[in-house]
Design a protein around this motif. Structure first.
Motif, short mmCIF file in Angstrom:
data_model
loop_
_atom_site.label_atom_id
_atom_site.label_comp_id
_atom_site.label_asym_id
_atom_site.label_seq_id
_atom_site.Cartn_x
_atom_site.Cartn_y
_atom_site.Cartn_z
N THR A 1 -17.23 -8.64 -46.57
CA THR A 1 -17.24 -7.47 -45.62
C THR A 1 -18.48 -6.83 -45.55
O THR A 1 -19.20 -6.51 -46.38
N GLU A 2 -18.74 -6.48 -44.33
CA GLU A 2 -20.07 -5.89 -43.93
C GLU A 2 -21.28 -6.33 -44.60
O GLU A 2 -22.27 -5.67 -44.87
N LEU A 3 -21.39 -7.85 -44.72
CA LEU A 3 -22.61 -8.25 -45.27
C LEU A 3 -23.58 -8.58 -44.07
O LEU A 3 -23.08 -8.99 -42.89
N ALA A 4 -24.96 -8.33 -44.31
CA ALA A 4 -25.92 -8.55 -43.26
C ALA A 4 -26.02 -9.90 -43.04
O ALA A 4 -26.09 -10.38 -41.51
N ASP A 5 -25.88 -10.93 -43.86
CA ASP A 5 -25.92 -12.28 -43.49
C ASP A 5 -24.93 -12.97 -44.20
O ASP A 5 -25.10 -13.60 -45.61
N GLU B 1 -9.27 -15.75 -47.62
CA GLU B 1 -8.08 -14.75 -47.78
C GLU B 1 -8.50 -13.16 -47.71
O GLU B 1 -9.16 -12.86 -48.41
N GLY B 2 -7.94 -13.03 -46.42
CA GLY B 2 -8.53 -11.65 -45.87
C GLY B 2 -9.97 -11.72 -45.83
O GLY B 2 -10.49 -12.71 -45.20
N ALA B 3 -10.84 -10.51 -46.30
CA ALA B 3 -12.15 -10.60 -46.37
C ALA B 3 -12.84 -11.43 -47.29
O ALA B 3 -14.14 -11.62 -47.44
N HIS B 4 -11.99 -11.95 -48.25
CA HIS B 4 -12.57 -12.72 -49.39
C HIS B 4 -12.85 -13.98 -49.31
O HIS B 4 -11.83 -14.77 -48.73
N LEU B 5 -13.86 -14.79 -49.40
CA LEU B 5 -14.17 -16.19 -49.44
C LEU B 5 -14.09 -16.99 -50.61
O LEU B 5 -14.66 -16.27 -51.59
#
Length: 320
Positions: free
Chosen positions: A290-294, A262-266
């Motif tokens: 959002t903007e996670l390295a992995d 849902e959007g950037a939320h898993l």
């Protein structure tokens, strides 16, 4: 035409497996530089090799009685390790939580609809079946989830490929059956579903609806592999398979997991049930991707944490 050596694809011989493998064969051939609309080029670039598995040969018993879901992958993975093929196309839901040493799940294309489909000649929905109706399935998860909703049902073991199960339904061997909607759609049979099961109320098998391209470790980062991978699907199924790993899931445990964006939320819901459906254990959670390295590792961690929470609640209630 492709300039690199052919990529030999291994797959099971069922109609559904060949449909799925044929779709990926064209995708892989295109990634190698072949024209996907020219069968001769496709076959030259990515020849398809059919391998019969133990799961295909033994149709009269539940998978848990012959070694679990790995019985659909064992012979194909042996061919990969032996160098007889270069990649395999699997239904991800059929893959055990652990992949053999030397192999990896290299790519996961965009997922088809992950829901279970309800098929019947007598009712539009599970709720409409008459008291004591016969439900055919070989899945402990489906058995437990349906008995949780309808404890009066008479659940009977029903294995076989899609055509076999549809024929048994038509013959009256069961009043209703459940199949993966993705498989029906890939076979052009999506209209056979009377209704679809809510994936939040009854989470499907981890990875259901997704295909997995398995290769040797040395080929995991090949350019053709990256060309067919779908990041959102890869992240979502990483969460589901994290839960699978935490629960030590196999064909001996009734486990469901469903992840979606849902959007950037898993978001993820995980459940496990006793095989009679009387006890159900559920946990849900979410993570901002959002903007996670992995993001794939973060999704797996979410699945692991929820799976461990379910396991702590359930104890030995979900073992058979």
């Amino acid at each position: 035409m492709p300039t690199q050596p052919p990529v030999r694809i291994g797959a099971r011989g069922s109609k559904l497996s060949l449909a799925q493998a044929g779709h990926m064969q064209r995708r892989i051939a295109a990634a190698l530089g072949a024209d996907p609309d020219k069968p001769a080029q496709v076959e030259a670039a990515a020849p398809l090799i059919v391998i019969t598995t133990t799961g295909d040969r033994v149709q009269d018993r539940r998978l848990l009685e012959i070694g679990g879901k790995g019985m659909f992958t064992k012979e194909i993975e042996e061919a990969l390790l032996d160098g007889r093929i270069d990649c395999a196309v699997h239904s991800l839901k059929d893959m055990p939580a652990l992949v053999p040493d030397g192999l990896c799940i290299a790519a996961i294309p965009e997922r088809e609809d992950p829901r279970d489909a309800f098929l019947s000649l007598k009712a539009e929905r599970l709720e409409d079946l008459p008291l004591g109706a016969v439900l055919g399935t070989a899945s402990l998860r489906r058995q437990a989830q349906m008995l949780h909703r309808r404890p009066d049902l008479d659940v009977r073991m029903l294995r076989g490929n899609v055509d076999t199960r549809l024929a048994k339904l038509a013959a009256g061997d069961a009043d209703a059956i459940l199949l993966a909607y993705a498989g029906l759609k890939r076979l052009g049979l999506g209209d056979r579903a009377q209704s679809l099961i809510d994936p939040i109320e009854c989470p499907p098998a981890p990875g259901q609806g997704a295909l997995a391209i398995e290769t040797r470790v040395g080929d995991c980062d090949a350019a053709w592999v990256q060309a067919i991978s779908h990041a959102p699907t890869t992240i979502a199924v990483a969460a589901e398979r994290g839960a699978l790993a935490a629960l030590e899931g196999s064909c001996k445990t009734a486990i469901g997991a469903h992840a979606w964006f849902e959007g950037a939320h898993l978001k993820l819901i995980v459940e496990a049930l006793s095989t009679d459906g009387q006890r159900r254990f559920r946990h849900a959670g979410e993570a901002d991707m959002t903007e996670l390295a992995d993001p794939q590792a973060s999704a797996r961690d979410l699945g692991l944490s929820l799976g461990l929470a379910v396991k702590a609640d359930a104890g030995d209630a979900i073992e058979i």
